[in-house]
Design an enzyme around this catalytic site. Structure first.
Site, mmCIF file in Angstrom:
data_model
loop_
_atom_site.group_PDB
_atom_site.id
_atom_site.type_symbol
_atom_site.label_atom_id
_atom_site.label_comp_id
_atom_site.label_asym_id
_atom_site.label_seq_id
_atom_site.Cartn_x
_atom_site.Cartn_y
_atom_site.Cartn_z
ATOM 1 N N TYR A 60 0.836 -1.207 0.000
ATOM 2 C CA TYR A 60 0.000 0.000 0.000
ATOM 3 C C TYR A 60 0.868 1.253 0.000
ATOM 4 O O TYR A 60 1.571 1.543 0.975
ATOM 5 C CB TYR A 60 -0.961 0.005 1.201
ATOM 6 C CG TYR A 60 -1.901 -1.189 1.246
ATOM 7 C CD1 TYR A 60 -2.092 -2.005 0.124
ATOM 8 C CD2 TYR A 60 -2.599 -1.513 2.389
ATOM 9 C CE1 TYR A 60 -2.940 -3.096 0.160
ATOM 10 C CE2 TYR A 60 -3.461 -2.608 2.434
ATOM 11 C CZ TYR A 60 -3.611 -3.402 1.309
ATOM 12 O OH TYR A 60 -4.447 -4.488 1.351
ATOM 13 N N HIS A 124 0.417 -11.879 1.034
ATOM 14 C CA HIS A 124 -0.633 -11.065 0.391
ATOM 15 C C HIS A 124 -1.430 -11.855 -0.653
ATOM 16 O O HIS A 124 -2.637 -11.736 -0.756
ATOM 17 C CB HIS A 124 0.002 -9.817 -0.224
ATOM 18 C CG HIS A 124 -0.934 -8.651 -0.334
ATOM 19 N ND1 HIS A 124 -0.528 -7.357 -0.262
ATOM 20 C CD2 HIS A 124 -2.274 -8.582 -0.526
ATOM 21 C CE1 HIS A 124 -1.568 -6.539 -0.395
ATOM 22 N NE2 HIS A 124 -2.633 -7.263 -0.558
HETATM 23 N N1 LIG Z 1 -5.699 -8.744 0.936
HETATM 24 C C1 LIG Z 1 -6.033 -8.127 -0.169
HETATM 25 O O1 LIG Z 1 -5.689 -8.543 -1.296
HETATM 26 C C2 LIG Z 1 -6.879 -6.901 -0.071
HETATM 27 C C3 LIG Z 1 -7.527 -6.387 -1.212
HETATM 28 C C4 LIG Z 1 -8.330 -5.266 -1.066
HETATM 29 C C5 LIG Z 1 -8.475 -4.672 0.179
HETATM 30 N N2 LIG Z 1 -7.814 -5.163 1.261
HETATM 31 C C6 LIG Z 1 -7.925 -4.536 2.617
HETATM 32 O O2 LIG Z 1 -9.311 -4.371 2.914
HETATM 33 C C7 LIG Z 1 -9.578 -2.999 3.201
HETATM 34 C C8 LIG Z 1 -10.994 -2.631 2.809
HETATM 35 O O3 LIG Z 1 -11.229 -2.883 1.452
HETATM 36 P P1 LIG Z 1 -11.423 -1.711 0.370
HETATM 37 O O4 LIG Z 1 -10.730 -0.495 0.833
HETATM 38 O O5 LIG Z 1 -11.039 -2.294 -0.949
HETATM 39 O O6 LIG Z 1 -13.003 -1.537 0.277
HETATM 40 P P2 LIG Z 1 -14.192 -1.192 1.300
HETATM 41 O O7 LIG Z 1 -13.691 -1.059 2.679
HETATM 42 O O8 LIG Z 1 -15.278 -2.162 1.003
HETATM 43 O O9 LIG Z 1 -14.682 0.221 0.766
HETATM 44 C C9 LIG Z 1 -13.866 1.355 0.834
HETATM 45 C C10 LIG Z 1 -14.484 2.416 -0.056
HETATM 46 O O10 LIG Z 1 -15.817 2.677 0.356
HETATM 47 C C11 LIG Z 1 -15.939 4.004 0.865
HETATM 48 N N3 LIG Z 1 -16.694 3.884 2.124
HETATM 49 C C12 LIG Z 1 -16.233 3.439 3.316
HETATM 50 N N4 LIG Z 1 -17.194 3.434 4.244
HETATM 51 C C13 LIG Z 1 -18.308 3.890 3.625
HETATM 52 C C14 LIG Z 1 -19.630 4.118 4.063
HETATM 53 N N5 LIG Z 1 -19.983 3.889 5.332
HETATM 54 N N6 LIG Z 1 -20.530 4.590 3.156
HETATM 55 C C15 LIG Z 1 -20.156 4.837 1.892
HETATM 56 N N7 LIG Z 1 -18.906 4.638 1.409
HETATM 57 C C16 LIG Z 1 -17.996 4.159 2.268
HETATM 58 C C17 LIG Z 1 -14.530 4.514 1.078
HETATM 59 O O11 LIG Z 1 -14.436 5.891 0.811
HETATM 60 P P3 LIG Z 1 -14.100 6.976 1.978
HETATM 61 O O12 LIG Z 1 -12.727 6.668 2.455
HETATM 62 O O13 LIG Z 1 -14.224 8.263 1.283
HETATM 63 O O14 LIG Z 1 -15.137 6.761 3.053
HETATM 64 C C18 LIG Z 1 -13.753 3.727 0.014
HETATM 65 O O15 LIG Z 1 -13.852 4.357 -1.239
HETATM 66 C C19 LIG Z 1 -8.492 -2.277 2.389
HETATM 67 O O16 LIG Z 1 -8.358 -0.920 2.774
HETATM 68 C C20 LIG Z 1 -7.305 -3.145 2.685
HETATM 69 O O17 LIG Z 1 -6.787 -2.874 3.979
HETATM 70 C C21 LIG Z 1 -7.040 -6.278 1.155
#
Ligand SMILES: NC(=O)c1ccc[n+]([C@@H]2O[C@H](COP(=O)([O-])OP(=O)(O)OC[C@H]3O[C@@H](n4cnc5c(N)ncnc54)[C@H](OP(=O)(O)O)[C@@H]3O)[C@@H](O)[C@H]2O)c1
Length: 290
Positions: A60, A124
């Site tokens: 990241y 990862h």
């Molecule tokens: N292991 C892997 O391969 C892998 C892959 C992907 C992700 N991850 C991990 O999982 C975490 C979460 O996944 P993600 O970031 O892909 O997606 P997510 O948490 O499902 O969604 C994040 C997105 O949704 C928005 N959001 C968050 N809360 C919200 C709410 N209550 N209402 C409306 N919109 C909202 C955020 O924008 P704002 O910030 O503007 O609120 C951001 O654009 C990542 O940050 C990472 O740490 C791991």
């Protein structure tokens, strides 16, 4: 009243470690210098709100997210937060996942995070380096106290089975996968397999990267409950035993709302309404990968 508030649920990992059922994701943080001040403020606010589990990765922002998180956590540790109350998860790139490479990558991550150990360290995704070599690296880190536990990410059932058959493979405590209402494939096989072994399933992109917050049906149902659609999406996943969610937000209101989702209990009727909109799969689906 169809939504009940309760204390943050904890997930127990094998051994003495328990994890809060909800943590903060940090993907996309630390990528742009111009956003750093706001991102750091969001991380500090998250600690203030009560987030204690944090998910990051060397990938990241190529270390940028770990560095920002390190700043926020060291400020928290200088204040009233104790290290034992924090649960810091990071991940090694597959191309760094040789026995020596895992150790070196972890040391770099710890330096950026300003920590002396990680609570959980994940591969990862699976690359070309044999899993046995990675496991050996993880075990060396564990023996040195640099990590408390290790796990994997983006592993489908066949990968998990292969891993479990390796010497020390069964010491894997978590698998982090894409799991949201829109992607429930893991409920068919990966989740039950992990539940049977008390291996935590960390749900990444649990709001489907924000898309579920815009879903009309969820919006309607959430409105009748006095909740937000994202809270409903998170609370439904948390109703499954052994599941932890790691939504990412840098917005103050959404950080709070998401955190509160861990204290909501959905009754059977609400769960059934959600499941009618997003049915659980009846056959094997390939693992969703982000
Ligand atoms: N292991 C892997 O391969 C892998 C892959 C992907 C992700 N991850 C991990 O999982 C975490 C979460 O996944 P993600 O970031 O892909 O997606 P997510 O948490 O499902 O969604 C994040 C997105 O949704 C928005 N959001 C968050 N809360 C919200 C709410 N209550 N209402 C409306 N919109 C909202 C955020 O924008 P704002 O910030 O503007 O609120 C951001 O654009 C990542 O940050 C990472 O740490 C791991």
């Amino acid at each position: 009243m169809r939504l009940k508030m309760r204390r943050m649920t904890m997930r127990t990992l094998p051994g003495p470690l328990t994890l809060p059922a909800l943590g903060l994701g940090t993907w996309r943080l630390g990528e742009r210098r111009s956003a750093q001040a706001a991102e750091l403020a969001a991380l500090r606010l998250a600690v203030e709100i009560g987030y204690r589990a944090f998910d990051t990765a060397e990938m990241y922002g190529e270390g940028g997210a770990e560095s920002l998180l390190g700043e926020a956590l060291s400020a928290a540790l200088r204040g009233s937060v104790e290290r034992a109350a924090l649960y810091v998860v990071s991940k090694v790139y597959p191309h760094n996942a040789s026995t020596q490479g895992v150790v070196a990558a972890c040391e770099r991550s710890l330096k950026r995070l300003k920590l002396d150990h990680l609570d959980l360290y994940l591969l990862h995704w699976r690359g070309s380096i044999p899993l046995a070599r990675t496991v050996e690296g993880f075990e060396r880190l564990r023996a040195r106290g640099l990590i408390r536990h290790w796990g994997v990410s983006n592993f489908d059932l066949d990968d998990l089975q292969e891993l479990a058959a390796l010497p020390q493979g069964a010491t894997c405590v978590a698998n982090q996968v894409w799991y949201s209402l829109a992607r429930r494939g893991v409920e068919f096989d990966v989740l039950p397999w992990q539940q049977a072994r008390r291996m935590t399933l960390m749900a990444y992109s649990p709001i489907d990267q924000g898309a579920l917050a815009q879903h009309d049906g969820l919006k309607r149902l959430a409105a009748t409950l006095g909740a937000t659609p994202a809270q409903l999406a998170l609370a439904r996943l948390l109703a499954e035993p052994g599941v932890m969610v790691i939504p990412k937000s840098t917005d103050a209101t959404r950080l709070r709302q998401n955190f509160e989702a861990a204290s909501l209990t959905l009754d059977a009727a609400t769960r059934a309404q959600v499941d009618a909109m997003f049915p659980s799969p009846r056959r094997k689906q390939a693992l969703a990968v982000n």
